[in-house]
Design a protein around this motif. Structure first.
Motif, PDB file in Angstrom:
ATOM      1  N   PHE A 169       0.817  -1.375  -0.120  1.00 14.94           N
ATOM      2  CA  PHE A 169      -0.072   0.455   0.104  1.00 14.94           C
ATOM      3  C   PHE A 169       0.438   1.268   0.086  1.00 14.94           C
ATOM      4  O   PHE A 169       0.432   2.663  -0.789  1.00 14.94           O
ATOM      5  N   ILE A 218       3.583   2.063  -1.503  1.00 12.33           N
ATOM      6  CA  ILE A 218       4.678   2.295  -2.058  1.00 12.33           C
ATOM      7  C   ILE A 218       2.941   2.254  -4.025  1.00 12.33           C
ATOM      8  O   ILE A 218       3.618   1.711  -4.732  1.00 12.33           O
ATOM      9  N   GLU A 219       1.853   2.069  -3.228  1.00  9.71           N
ATOM     10  CA  GLU A 219       0.846   1.745  -4.180  1.00  9.71           C
ATOM     11  C   GLU A 219       1.669   0.855  -5.425  1.00  9.71           C
ATOM     12  O   GLU A 219       0.788   0.941  -6.675  1.00  9.71           O
ATOM     13  N   TYR A 220       1.481  -0.473  -4.977  1.00 10.76           N
ATOM     14  CA  TYR A 220       1.277  -1.514  -5.996  1.00 10.76           C
ATOM     15  C   TYR A 220       0.604  -2.348  -6.188  1.00 10.76           C
ATOM     16  O   TYR A 220       0.115  -2.504  -4.730  1.00 10.76           O
ATOM     17  N   ASN A 221       0.155  -2.602  -6.768  1.00 13.72           N
ATOM     18  CA  ASN A 221      -1.119  -3.368  -7.186  1.00 13.72           C
ATOM     19  C   ASN A 221      -0.470  -5.070  -7.049  1.00 13.72           C
ATOM     20  O   ASN A 221      -0.251  -5.573  -7.926  1.00 13.72           O
ATOM     21  N   ASN A 279       1.771  11.223  -5.652  1.00  9.57           N
ATOM     22  CA  ASN A 279       2.182  10.126  -3.952  1.00  9.57           C
ATOM     23  C   ASN A 279       0.310   9.930  -2.862  1.00  9.57           C
ATOM     24  O   ASN A 279       0.644  11.353  -2.846  1.00  9.57           O
ATOM     25  N   LYS A 280       0.148   8.608  -2.659  1.00  6.87           N
ATOM     26  CA  LYS A 280      -1.968  10.048  -1.879  1.00  6.87           C
ATOM     27  C   LYS A 280      -1.420  10.167  -0.413  1.00  6.87           C
ATOM     28  O   LYS A 280      -2.331  10.964   0.123  1.00  6.87           O
ATOM     29  N   ARG A 281      -0.192   9.580   0.110  1.00  7.46           N
ATOM     30  CA  ARG A 281       0.147   9.367   1.867  1.00  7.46           C
ATOM     31  C   ARG A 281       0.670  11.562   1.669  1.00  7.46           C
ATOM     32  O   ARG A 281       0.365  11.586   2.771  1.00  7.46           O
ATOM     33  N   ARG A 309      -4.489   7.554 -11.113  1.00 12.82           N
ATOM     34  CA  ARG A 309      -3.202   6.561 -10.957  1.00 12.82           C
ATOM     35  C   ARG A 309      -2.184   7.439 -12.344  1.00 12.82           C
ATOM     36  O   ARG A 309      -1.125   7.524 -11.527  1.00 12.82           O
ATOM     37  N   SER A 327       0.824   8.909  -9.740  1.00  9.22           N
ATOM     38  CA  SER A 327       1.008   8.810  -8.298  1.00  9.22           C
ATOM     39  C   SER A 327       1.573   8.257  -7.358  1.00  9.22           C
ATOM     40  O   SER A 327       2.804   7.841  -8.226  1.00  9.22           O
ATOM     41  N   GLY A 328       1.869   6.930  -6.183  1.00  9.90           N
ATOM     42  CA  GLY A 328       3.479   7.128  -6.222  1.00  9.90           C
ATOM     43  C   GLY A 328       3.772   5.818  -6.382  1.00  9.90           C
ATOM     44  O   GLY A 328       2.868   5.027  -6.518  1.00  9.90           O
ATOM     45  N   VAL A 329       5.098   6.430  -6.219  1.00  4.98           N
ATOM     46  CA  VAL A 329       6.125   4.882  -6.370  1.00  4.98           C
ATOM     47  C   VAL A 329       5.558   3.880  -8.040  1.00  4.98           C
ATOM     48  O   VAL A 329       5.791   3.736  -8.850  1.00  4.98           O
ATOM     49  N   SER A 330       5.034   3.070  -7.145  1.00  3.42           N
ATOM     50  CA  SER A 330       4.487   2.156  -8.782  1.00  3.42           C
ATOM     51  C   SER A 330       3.495   2.500  -9.788  1.00  3.42           C
ATOM     52  O   SER A 330       3.746   1.778 -10.981  1.00  3.42           O
ATOM     53  N   ASP A 376       2.738   2.558 -14.484  1.00  2.00           N
ATOM     54  CA  ASP A 376       2.251   2.403 -15.279  1.00  2.00           C
ATOM     55  C   ASP A 376       1.288   3.635 -16.142  1.00  2.00           C
ATOM     56  O   ASP A 376       1.449   3.294 -17.158  1.00  2.00           O
ATOM     57  N   GLN A 407      -1.867  -1.716 -15.002  1.00  2.00           N
ATOM     58  CA  GLN A 407      -3.245  -1.230 -14.948  1.00  2.00           C
ATOM     59  C   GLN A 407      -3.251  -0.062 -15.951  1.00  2.00           C
ATOM     60  O   GLN A 407      -2.905   0.848 -15.150  1.00  2.00           O
ATOM     61  N   ASN A 452      -6.499   2.709  -6.979  1.00  2.00           N
ATOM     62  CA  ASN A 452      -6.937   1.692  -5.524  1.00  2.00           C
ATOM     63  C   ASN A 452      -6.229   2.486  -4.971  1.00  2.00           C
ATOM     64  O   ASN A 452      -6.696   2.013  -3.399  1.00  2.00           O
ATOM     65  N   PHE A 453      -5.752   3.479  -4.330  1.00  2.00           N
ATOM     66  CA  PHE A 453      -4.982   3.629  -3.304  1.00  2.00           C
ATOM     67  C   PHE A 453      -5.018   5.054  -3.029  1.00  2.00           C
ATOM     68  O   PHE A 453      -4.541   5.713  -1.647  1.00  2.00           O
ATOM     69  N   GLN A 502      -8.084   5.233   1.056  1.00  2.00           N
ATOM     70  CA  GLN A 502      -7.695   4.176   2.296  1.00  2.00           C
ATOM     71  C   GLN A 502      -6.755   5.235   3.496  1.00  2.00           C
ATOM     72  O   GLN A 502      -5.891   5.601   2.474  1.00  2.00           O
TER      73      GLN A 502
END
Lengths: 192, 192
Positions: free
Chosen positions: A174, A176-179, B115-117, B136, B147-150, B154, B181, B188-189, B192
């Protein structure tokens, strides 16, 4: 462990995941020559000599990449991998890194997987390995092997699950926002 | 572009994807100081000076990471990013890299994500940016932000789609066994 023409993400996917856990792990880069290692993506990394860790480490990560085609015939390196792999607590391979590990004999009679496009070549390096074509990653005792490139990240999160629990691994994914594809038996790349 | 305490995967995800396309792209690493750049994951990369590319490049990639918290206040670096970003053909940011780009003003009146956080902090660096929390990645003219990292992987595959077509991008994703994705609006992030 690095070698010339290692695959970038095979290394830096797991490094992203383990490297951020600074309270648990410290990353160091090693190679046979202990000098700067380059790959065809334009990445250059300074390394220490593998002989410095000849008595093993906690986690020995072997990436894949085009360079494995040459290194499987590097008898000196295969001997070093056998020594370090035998004495390390855990051995993780990504992509065609499993060809290098298979060549040592350490995977004999164990399950393992590898990159799908290179699979037919990889298995020639370990006739006594129980190769599994359709798997995102495999676990056999202390040996973790993953499919191609990106699968190394899924495997590393699976490895963290075994050591720290599923919630811990999910939290990292989560962050690293990795699916994360967290089922090691689901492989979307083995049949095309 | 690198800086101290960049995020590993923000850089090496896109480098894996673009770096393998040796017939199209060549990767070079730059920093303000033009020397070895380190991060807290234990990665050290040799770089050239950003002033060498002051007239822009084809693809200017700005990663995120803890180091952005310091670099948003580095007036000299922000000026260099503004100059290079303005003159480059495409500018891609990953994670909190969009905070650095926002600080230059180049994202004013444009859509962007991050990044979401770290989102609430990132947006303080660009009051006139049209920030999109749930994405994304975003595209606004030549500016791509992820968005963040991973998410940077995408986005890079999405960028390849725009330049080379969807089938081309899908082929690359398949080669690196990446569960891409490919819908930039699916995030998806963000909740939360």
């Amino acid at each position: 462990m690095l070698f010339e023409d290692f695959e970038t993400l095979d290394v830096f996917g797991p490094v992203e995941i383990l490297g951020r856990l600074t309270e648990h792990y410290q990353i160091d880069f090693y190679s046979e020559i202990g000098d700067t290692i380059n790959n065809f993506h334009g990445v250059s990394i300074q390394t220490k000599k593998l002989e410095n860790i000849i008595n093993g480490v906690d986690i020995f990560l072997i990436p894949g990449g085009l360079g494995t085609r040459k290194e499987v015939n590097n008898i000196s390196l295969i001997g070093i991998i056998k020594q370090i792999g035998g004495l390390s607590k855990y051995v993780l391979t990504v992509c065609t890194g499993s060809a290098l590990l298979a060549k040592t004999g350490l995977l004999d009679n164990r399950i393992a997987t590898s990159n799908k496009r290179a699979f037919d070549w990889v298995i020639t390096n370990g006739e006594n390995v129980k190769w599994i074509r359709k798997a995102r990653w495999t676990i056999d005792d202390k040996f973790y092997t993953s499919s191609g490139v990106s699968a190394g990240m899924d495997m590393t999160l699976g490895f963290l699950t075994d050591l720290h629990g599923l919630e811990f691994a999910k939290k990292i994914a989560f962050q690293i926002e990795y699916n994360w594809q967290d089922d090691k038996s689901v492989d979307n790349f083995s049949e095309q």
